[in-house]
Scaffold this motif. Sequence first.
Motif, mmCIF file in Angstrom:
data_model
loop_
_atom_site.group_PDB
_atom_site.id
_atom_site.type_symbol
_atom_site.label_atom_id
_atom_site.label_comp_id
_atom_site.label_asym_id
_atom_site.label_seq_id
_atom_site.Cartn_x
_atom_site.Cartn_y
_atom_site.Cartn_z
ATOM 1 N N MET A 50 0.855 -1.177 0.000
ATOM 2 C CA MET A 50 0.000 0.000 0.000
ATOM 3 C C MET A 50 0.894 1.231 0.000
ATOM 4 N N LEU A 51 0.578 2.176 -0.894
ATOM 5 C CA LEU A 51 1.305 3.436 -0.978
ATOM 6 C C LEU A 51 0.453 4.519 -0.337
ATOM 7 N N LEU A 52 0.998 5.183 0.676
ATOM 8 C CA LEU A 52 0.349 6.317 1.321
ATOM 9 C C LEU A 52 1.020 7.579 0.796
ATOM 10 N N SER A 53 0.227 8.466 0.183
ATOM 11 C CA SER A 53 0.821 9.665 -0.394
ATOM 12 C C SER A 53 -0.159 10.830 -0.319
ATOM 13 N N PRO A 54 0.248 11.966 0.199
ATOM 14 C CA PRO A 54 1.537 12.246 0.822
ATOM 15 C C PRO A 54 1.562 11.722 2.252
ATOM 16 N N ALA A 55 2.729 11.317 2.693
ATOM 17 C CA ALA A 55 2.924 10.839 4.065
ATOM 18 C C ALA A 55 4.412 10.841 4.379
ATOM 19 N N SER A 56 4.736 11.093 5.629
ATOM 20 C CA SER A 56 6.143 11.050 6.042
ATOM 21 C C SER A 56 6.357 10.163 7.267
ATOM 22 N N GLY A 57 5.260 9.618 7.806
ATOM 23 C CA GLY A 57 5.366 8.738 8.956
ATOM 24 C C GLY A 57 4.106 7.912 9.103
ATOM 25 N N VAL A 58 4.187 6.850 9.890
ATOM 26 C CA VAL A 58 3.041 5.965 10.105
ATOM 27 C C VAL A 58 3.017 5.469 11.546
ATOM 28 N N HIS A 59 1.902 4.844 11.908
ATOM 29 C CA HIS A 59 1.794 4.162 13.190
ATOM 30 C C HIS A 59 1.160 2.803 12.936
ATOM 31 N N THR A 60 1.262 1.912 13.908
ATOM 32 C CA THR A 60 0.649 0.589 13.770
ATOM 33 C C THR A 60 -0.362 0.320 14.883
ATOM 34 N N PHE A 61 -0.894 1.378 15.488
ATOM 35 C CA PHE A 61 -1.943 1.218 16.502
ATOM 36 C C PHE A 61 -3.193 0.669 15.824
#
Length: 125
Positions: A50-61
């Motif tokens: 999966m491509l998240l755009s725009p994004a510079s960070g993620v979480h796994t909560f």
Amino acid sequence: MGRWRDGRGRLIVHTDSGAALGAPVPLEISASYRARTKGLLGRDSIDGAMLLSPASGVHTFGMRIPIDVAYLDRRLTVLAVHTMPPGRLGLPRLRARHVLEAEAGAMAGWGLRAGVRVTVEVDGR
């Protein structure tokens, strides 16, 4: 390149010489706020990435599975790849403009590592 829309496509990983490395990877594109916010939450697996755009960070909560996370710059060059277990917060990367997510261990199999360039082919265009 422009801005993407929510949809599907293929991720192509390139060698240092620019040749495609292996088969294209099925790709889900999450470009809207709603799609990026949902991401992989509540899923037990993903076919491809999966491509998240725009994004510079993620979480796994709220995630059920550990994931591989690749941070990409504006030229789609991989800045870093990390594996994140559920319930973690990944710090944003300064130069990251896009984030790829996949099941843990998948990115190593695709040859995705820091410094590698990828391209995205969007279905229907």
